[in-house]
Design an enzyme around this catalytic site. Structure first.
Site, PDB file in Angstrom:
ATOM      1  N   GLY A 131       0.823  -1.198   0.000  1.00  0.00           N
ATOM      2  CA  GLY A 131       0.000   0.000   0.000  1.00  0.00           C
ATOM      3  C   GLY A 131       0.854   1.243   0.000  1.00  0.00           C
ATOM      4  N   PRO A 135       2.485   4.959   1.134  1.00  0.00           N
ATOM      5  CG  PRO A 135       4.411   6.143   0.609  1.00  0.00           C
ATOM      6  CD  PRO A 135       3.159   5.628  -0.004  1.00  0.00           C
ATOM      7  N   GLY A 136       2.131   5.695   4.622  1.00  0.00           N
ATOM      8  CA  GLY A 136       1.275   6.347   5.608  1.00  0.00           C
ATOM      9  C   GLY A 136      -0.061   5.704   5.859  1.00  0.00           C
ATOM     10  CB  VAL A 137      -2.110   3.098   4.277  1.00  0.00           C
ATOM     11  CG1 VAL A 137      -2.359   4.055   3.144  1.00  0.00           C
ATOM     12  CG2 VAL A 137      -1.122   2.018   3.868  1.00  0.00           C
ATOM     13  N   GLY A 138      -0.414   2.786   7.385  1.00  0.00           N
ATOM     14  CA  GLY A 138      -0.374   2.016   8.630  1.00  0.00           C
ATOM     15  C   GLY A 138       0.114   0.600   8.493  1.00  0.00           C
ATOM     16  CE  LYS A 139       3.377  -0.076   3.367  1.00  0.00           C
ATOM     17  NZ  LYS A 139       2.957   1.334   3.238  1.00  0.00           N
ATOM     18  CB  THR A 140       5.477  -0.132   9.925  1.00  0.00           C
ATOM     19  OG1 THR A 140       6.081  -0.144   8.618  1.00  0.00           O
ATOM     20  CG2 THR A 140       6.502  -0.579  10.942  1.00  0.00           C
ATOM     21  CB  SER A 168      -5.312   3.237 -17.066  1.00  0.00           C
ATOM     22  OG  SER A 168      -4.467   4.169 -16.426  1.00  0.00           O
ATOM     23  CE  LYS A 212      -6.121   3.631 -12.546  1.00  0.00           C
ATOM     24  NZ  LYS A 212      -6.233   2.942 -13.851  1.00  0.00           N
TER      25      LYS A 212
END
Length: 813
Positions: A365, A367-372, A689, A732
């Protein structure tokens, strides 16, 4: 051994009691024989010597300290038996120190300590020698013989000592002379000083001489056996062999043997697999044969330390309460239902089947979506240790699998290091930024990770340094990445990819309200009693000051607001509770950073709004087209990639082939040059696209009809006008929603992807699914307007060029 004339050891009769200054001496004992030089440096001691020199008889009491480390001793720190000495000579040396030659006069007991602030002072009782002439004289020959033997065996004792031993006739003098020169601890010498019976004193000295003779004889024996040339290593070995022999004779413990026993106990306690234990014991036996000074000795010791400190059989107990784990995940993160569900599935199966191998998940995902942070919550929910290995920029295979221990300074790889740090063999193991691994001449780390991340192989992972298998199957591996495309295929195949898309406006609002704002307030020392952030202000921060898939920039903006509030509170500007409203947000953060300009930018013909997917989430993309008089040329700008350039060529060819159908004068393609530009020219762009957006922009400029300003679109096109499916639909659509679009055109075959879009976003947007370009242009330009353009083209067919231009200009106006 000190040498002096025994005739000078006679001393005059002393009174029954003596009030004398006392000198505390350390690390030795003074016997009442011969003359000795001593160095005096402590201020208290210097004053005691000066006081003694000021007296007529120049007598001084000397008493040994119990602890040599005591700098300013008190009476409690001294023994109660000492020696009365006479000062023969004193010389001052630099540093306020004295060199003093003293002569022993008599043993003495301390009766009472006198109060004296500058130096020690006491009342002493001289002790007369208790001589048993017959028995003492009978031991004299044996004492002389043993003393002579010591002199013969010890090359460091001068030859004159032999003359002194033969010339002394008094038993107590000979005993004290020998005792003062014995190489024994001060405590043993003090014991001899306190032995007033001459017979007993001689017996103790004879026992000590016998022990010293045994040591010297053994030393000479060892020297005889190992004669020859010796380098540094041989000399060290020889000295240790001497030490071992001495320790064996004295019955003392061998420190090295104790060290080996300790390592052996550690190996047993580690409960390592049979193969690893065999290797460890073999290395221990090899180390026992080495000299501690050898370079290989340190290598072996370090290797054994690593083996014994790894968590071969240590596991943390999993929290198998699924409901409790779900509460923890929900408390730490808002949304992310798919990944939460996958973790709870793993926990449920683990509860039913204890020997389940850990899954290998890959969270992909922007950056900044909370993976870590999600991985940290998983560790907390499972009650496991968390270890994190940053893989960004790692180019050396040895970072993963270590160096072989034959190299100087070699160490295990990061996998083994992190497991040792965790202390358990079943932690949650985060492989951060796995998509940013590199490779060079030192090897390919991604290939080394294949064994780590293969559930069928990682139960026998072999680090190059350890060179024995270690079981990684109990670890829960969670990899994170921004894009899956850069992860090598074989590595990607071993992981379960879970996509984390960007957050919606509602999700960002809830995350900021529940997590970010409380955390920011805590970090800046403010609380709810000092400040209130209104919902309208928070929405303004999200919509007007951030435009991202995650919430990292949002947290920075909230931190800026918190700093401003903290400043007002700390300076006393704020008398009441500060209420942060939208106006105050703009006052603190300045002019709005982002605004919804779609209607303004698409209000003229030739501009269409496309949707793109990037590594940081979805984005809107403006496609601008213009025409100018020329010879049918085509110009492309905006850092377009090859695939995107081909999409423009396909769009132009298809539009020209269907010119009459779409109300476009085919002669315009020869009379005008076309220019297509995609703004943000510094950013490279590519992909198929944007095909439908390209045709729409060209049709708009050639027909003069503006594109619907609230419409966004995506889809690949063919030369036959078919609209093909594309990826990244969720990202999108979220981008279109963030930008304020109301309607979205998607390929028909992407209808299946719509359920992944959050419900609140689906309810706010109107979706149109198309399979042909005719449908796209009807929606984008309007059916009625296209019909008028077609009629106009037909009417232009029989007119002159000048008349046609006038008609076009009138229609456009």
């Amino acid at each position: 051994m000190a040498v002096d004339n025994p005739a000078e050891t006679q001393h005059p009769e002393l009174p029954e009691k003596l009030d004398l200054p006392v000198l505390a001496i350390r690390n030795t004992v003074i016997f009442p024989v011969l003359a000795f030089p001593i160095n005096v440096g402590r201020p208290q001691s210097v004053k005691a010597v000066e006081a003694a020199l000021a007296s007529p008889d120049k007598l001084l009491g000397i008493v040994a300290q119990k602890d040599i480390n005591t700098e300013n001793p008190t009476p409690d720190d001294l023994y109660q038996v000492g020696t009365v000495v006479k000062i023969l000579k004193m010389v001052k040396v630099p540093g306020n120190k004295l060199n003093v030659i003293i002569k022993g006069v008599s043993r003495a007991k301390v009766d009472e300590w006198q109060d004296e602030s500058e130096y020690l002072h006491a009342t002493l009782t001289p002790v007369a020698e208790q001589v048993d002439d017959a028995e003492a004289q009978g031991r004299m020959p044996n004492l002389r013989e043993l003393s002579q033997k010591i002199i013969d065996l010890s090359p460091q004792i001068p030859a004159e000592a032999s003359f002194l031993v033969r010339s002394v006739d008094e038993p107590h003098e000979l005993a004290d002379i020998v005792a003062s020169n014995l190489n024994i601890p001060p405590e043993d010498k003090q014991e001899l000083l306190e032995t007033f019976s001459v017979k007993e004193r001689i017996d103790k000295v004879i026992a000590l001489l016998n022990k010293e003779i045994q040591v010297l004889e053994l030393s000479n024996k060892i020297q005889t056996e190992v004669k020859g040339e010796m380098d540094k290593a041989q000399r060290e070995y020889f000295l240790r062999e001497q030490l071992k022999a001495i320790q064996k004779e004295l019955g003392e413990v061998d420190e090295r043997q104790e060290e080996f026993e300790d390592i052996k106990r550690k190996i047993k306690r580690a409960r390592m697999p049979e193969e690893a234990e065999k290797v460890a014991m073999k290395e221990l036996k090899r180390m026992a044969r080495m000299s501690p000074g050898a370079a290989e000795y340190t290598v072996s010791r370090t290797y054994l330390d690593w083996l014994t400190e790894l968590p071969w059989s240590v596991e943390s107990e999993d929290r198998l309460d699924v409901n409790e784990a779900e509460k923890i995940l929900d408390a730490d993160h808002y949304g992310l239902e798919k990944i939460k569900s996958r973790i709870l599935e793993f926990l449920s199966v683990l509860k039913l089947k204890n020997d389940l191998k850990g899954p290998i998940l890959c969270l992909v995902g922007p950056p900044g979506v909370g993976k870590t942070s999600l991985a940290k919550s998983v560790a907390r929910a499972l009650n496991r240790q968390l270890v994190r290995m940053a893989l960004g920029g790692v180019r050396d295979e040895a970072e993963i699998r270590g160096h072989r221990k034959t190299y100087i300074g070699s160490m295990p790889g990061k996998v083994i290091k992190e497991l040792k740090k965790a202390g358990t063999r079943n932690p949650v193991f985060v492989l951060d930024e796995i998509d940013k691994l590199g490779s060079d001449y030192r090897g390919d780390p991604s290939s080394a990770l294949l064994e780590v991340l293969d559930p069928e192989q990682n139960d026998t992972f072999v680090d190059h340094y350890l060179d024995v298998p270690f079981d990684l199957s109990k670890c829960l591996f969670i990899a994170t990445a921004n894009v899956p495309d850069t992860i090598p295929g074989p590595l990607r195949d071993r992981m379960e990819i879970i996509t984390l898309s960007g957050y919606t406006m509602l999700e960002k609002f809830q995350i900021a309200r529940r997590y970010l704002w409380p955390e920011v307030m805590k970090d800046h020392g403010i609380n709810d009693d000092m400040v209130e952030l209104t919902d309208e202000a928070l929405r303004k921060v999200i919509e007007s000051y951030t435009r991202e898939a995650g919430v990292r920039s949002l947290k920075r903006e909230l931190a800026a607001i918190a700093r401003n509030v903290a400043k007002k509170v700390a300076s006393g500007e704020a008398e009441n509770k500060i209420v942060v409203d939208p106006d105050m947000v703009e006052e603190i953060r300045g002019p709005i950073h982002f605004w919804k300009d779609i209607a303004e930018r698409t209000s003229v013909p030739g501009v269409a709004t496309g949707l793109a997917w990037t590594s940081v989430g979805g984005e809107i993309l403006f496609i601008e087209a213009t025409k100018m008089k020329g010879k049918g040329g085509l110009t492309l700008t905006g850092s377009l990639g090859d695939v995107m350039k081909e999409s423009v060529s396909v769009a132009r060819s298809y539009l020209r082939s269907m010119a009459a159908e779409f109300g476009v004068d085919e002669s315009d393609f020869d009379k005008y040059d076309l220019h297509i530009h995609v703004p943000s020219g510094a950013i490279p762009k590519d992909g198929p696209s944007a095909g439908v957006t390209m045709i729409t922009a060209l049709a708009s400029i050639l027909t003069g009809i503006p594109v619907d300003s609230e419409l966004a679109m995506t889809g690949e096109i063919t030369l036959r006008g078919a609209v093909l499916p594309v990826g990244g639909i969720k990202e999108k659509v979220l981008a279109a929603h963030r930008a304020g679009c109301k309607r979205v055109i998607l390929p028909e075959r992407c209808r299946k992807d719509l359920p992944e879009v959050p419900e609140e976003v689906r309810n706010d947007l109107e979706f149109h699914f198309v399979s042909r370009m005719e449908e796209v242009l009807d929606l984008a330009l309007g059916k009625e307007k296209l019909e008028m353009a077609r009629k106009q083209v037909k009417a232009l067919g029989g007119m002159s060029d000048a008349s046609a231009e006038d008609l076009k200009a009138g229609a456009i106006s």
